[in-house]
Scaffold this motif. Structure first.
Motif, short mmCIF file in Angstrom:
data_model
loop_
_atom_site.label_atom_id
_atom_site.label_comp_id
_atom_site.label_asym_id
_atom_site.label_seq_id
_atom_site.Cartn_x
_atom_site.Cartn_y
_atom_site.Cartn_z
N LEU A 189 68.57 -62.52 -37.22
CA LEU A 189 69.63 -61.73 -36.59
C LEU A 189 69.81 -60.40 -37.32
N ALA A 190 69.74 -60.42 -38.65
CA ALA A 190 69.90 -59.19 -39.43
C ALA A 190 68.77 -58.20 -39.10
N ILE A 191 67.56 -58.71 -38.96
CA ILE A 191 66.43 -57.84 -38.61
C ILE A 191 66.66 -57.18 -37.26
N ILE A 192 67.10 -57.98 -36.30
CA ILE A 192 67.36 -57.44 -34.96
C ILE A 192 68.49 -56.42 -35.01
N ALA A 193 69.54 -56.72 -35.78
CA ALA A 193 70.70 -55.83 -35.85
C ALA A 193 70.32 -54.45 -36.41
N TYR A 194 69.52 -54.43 -37.48
CA TYR A 194 69.20 -53.17 -38.14
C TYR A 194 68.03 -52.40 -37.52
N LYS A 195 67.15 -53.12 -36.81
CA LYS A 195 65.97 -52.45 -36.26
C LYS A 195 66.02 -52.31 -34.73
N GLN A 196 67.09 -52.78 -34.11
CA GLN A 196 67.16 -52.78 -32.64
C GLN A 196 66.97 -51.40 -32.02
N PRO A 197 66.29 -51.35 -30.87
CA PRO A 197 65.66 -52.47 -30.16
C PRO A 197 64.36 -52.91 -30.84
N VAL A 198 64.12 -54.21 -30.85
CA VAL A 198 62.99 -54.74 -31.60
C VAL A 198 62.35 -55.88 -30.81
N THR A 199 61.03 -56.05 -30.97
CA THR A 199 60.32 -57.13 -30.29
C THR A 199 60.26 -58.36 -31.18
N ARG A 200 59.94 -59.50 -30.56
CA ARG A 200 59.80 -60.74 -31.33
C ARG A 200 58.69 -60.60 -32.37
N ALA A 201 57.59 -59.95 -32.00
CA ALA A 201 56.47 -59.78 -32.92
C ALA A 201 56.88 -59.00 -34.16
N GLU A 202 57.74 -58.00 -34.00
CA GLU A 202 58.20 -57.22 -35.14
C GLU A 202 59.07 -58.06 -36.07
N VAL A 203 59.89 -58.91 -35.48
CA VAL A 203 60.73 -59.81 -36.31
C VAL A 203 59.83 -60.77 -37.07
N GLU A 204 58.83 -61.31 -36.40
CA GLU A 204 57.91 -62.26 -37.04
C GLU A 204 57.10 -61.58 -38.14
N ALA A 205 56.74 -60.32 -37.96
CA ALA A 205 55.98 -59.59 -38.98
C ALA A 205 56.78 -59.45 -40.27
N ILE A 206 58.09 -59.29 -40.15
CA ILE A 206 58.94 -59.14 -41.33
C ILE A 206 59.22 -60.50 -41.98
N ARG A 207 59.54 -61.50 -41.16
CA ARG A 207 59.90 -62.81 -41.70
C ARG A 207 58.67 -63.61 -42.11
N GLY A 208 57.52 -63.33 -41.50
CA GLY A 208 56.30 -64.04 -41.86
C GLY A 208 56.18 -65.41 -41.23
N VAL A 209 57.05 -65.73 -40.28
CA VAL A 209 56.99 -67.02 -39.59
C VAL A 209 57.29 -66.81 -38.11
N GLU A 210 56.99 -67.82 -37.31
CA GLU A 210 57.25 -67.77 -35.88
C GLU A 210 58.75 -67.91 -35.64
N VAL A 211 59.32 -67.10 -34.74
CA VAL A 211 60.77 -67.05 -34.58
C VAL A 211 61.24 -67.34 -33.15
N SER A 212 60.39 -67.91 -32.32
CA SER A 212 60.77 -68.16 -30.92
C SER A 212 62.03 -69.01 -30.82
N ASN A 213 62.09 -70.09 -31.60
CA ASN A 213 63.25 -70.98 -31.54
C ASN A 213 64.51 -70.28 -32.02
N MET A 214 64.37 -69.45 -33.07
CA MET A 214 65.54 -68.73 -33.59
C MET A 214 66.07 -67.75 -32.56
N ILE A 215 65.17 -67.02 -31.91
CA ILE A 215 65.59 -66.06 -30.89
C ILE A 215 66.24 -66.77 -29.72
N GLN A 216 65.67 -67.91 -29.32
CA GLN A 216 66.27 -68.69 -28.23
C GLN A 216 67.68 -69.13 -28.61
N SER A 217 67.85 -69.58 -29.86
CA SER A 217 69.16 -70.02 -30.33
C SER A 217 70.15 -68.86 -30.36
N LEU A 218 69.71 -67.70 -30.81
CA LEU A 218 70.59 -66.52 -30.87
C LEU A 218 70.97 -66.05 -29.48
#
Length: 228
Positions: free
Chosen positions: A97-126
């Motif tokens: 969520l912090a990555i999305i907040a500070y870099k918005q608009p942002v794609t899922r791939a960009e979030v995953e590049a920073i976190r280093g893990v798959e984030v589909s479930n996290m994005i769905q939850s958010l």
């Protein structure tokens, strides 16, 4: 309308409103009062109540005003109503969520590049918690979805608007006690660029846009806020 008559009316609305009350919303049914007069009434009520040292206060959140219990009394309120927060976030979800907040608009791939893990479930939850929304699609191959924060995000974190996002020194608290080094480094850089753009801190042209880093993709069309 006389200010002495207007203030009690606005105060009564604050008392019964479960969400932040905006000047625009009050103006919609107080036709004989200007927006400036309503704004002054809100500010006067906020100042008066907050000087009373009571267990509640008026807070500016999400472009509106809301009557809230002071933080030091939250635990008793929760015990009384057995409040179970549906928007409680895990450390991993908070980082995403912090990555999305500070870099918005942002794609899922960009979030995953920073976190280093798959984030589909996290994005769905958010999305389900209404912390983020689908803003549009990026002008890149495949036209991936772009994500941004919501009005509910501002309310949840007690922010007036996105300018109130925490500074670099508060990133660790937002992300959790021990955020990943890559996440913290990326967010510190993003905050420095953001603060420079907003004129909140001095920075050189080099620090504003590091070499080799592209600007976030722009949204080109609006998509429904429902989950992909």
């Amino acid at each position: 309308m006389d200010s002495d008559k207007l203030k009690p009316i606005v105060e009564s609305l604050l008392f019964v409103s479960e969400t932040p009350l905006t000047v625009k919303r009050v103006s919609s049914f107080l036709k004989d009062v200007t927006a400036e007069e309503i704004e002054k009434a809100f500010q006067a009520i906020k100042e008066e109540i907050n000087q009373m040292n009571r267990s509640f206060q008026v807070v500016q959140i999400a472009e509106g005003f809301q009557l809230l219990t002071r933080p030091e009394y939250h635990r008793w309120a929760k015990d009384l109503y057995k409040v179970i927060s549906k928007t409680r976030l895990s450390k991993a979800s908070m980082e995403a969520l912090a990555i999305i907040a500070y870099k918005q608009p942002v794609t899922r791939a960009e979030v995953e590049a920073i976190r280093g893990v798959e984030v589909s479930n996290m994005i769905q939850s958010l999305l389900e918690k209404k912390m983020i929304r689908i803003l549009g699609r990026a002008e890149t191959p495949g036209r991936p979805l772009l994500y941004a924060t919501t009005h509910e995000f501002l309310i949840h974190f007690g922010l007036r608007d996105l300018v109130d996002l925490p500074k670099v020194s508060e990133i660790q608290e937002l992300a959790g006690d021990r955020p990943s080094p890559d996440f913290l480094k990326e967010m510190e850089g993003e905050l420095r660029r953001r603060e420079t753009k907003l004129g909140l801190s001095p920075a050189t042209e080099e620090s504003d846009t590091p070499a080799g880093e592209a600007e976030p993709p722009a949204a080109t069309d609006t998509v429904s806020e429902s989950a992909p």
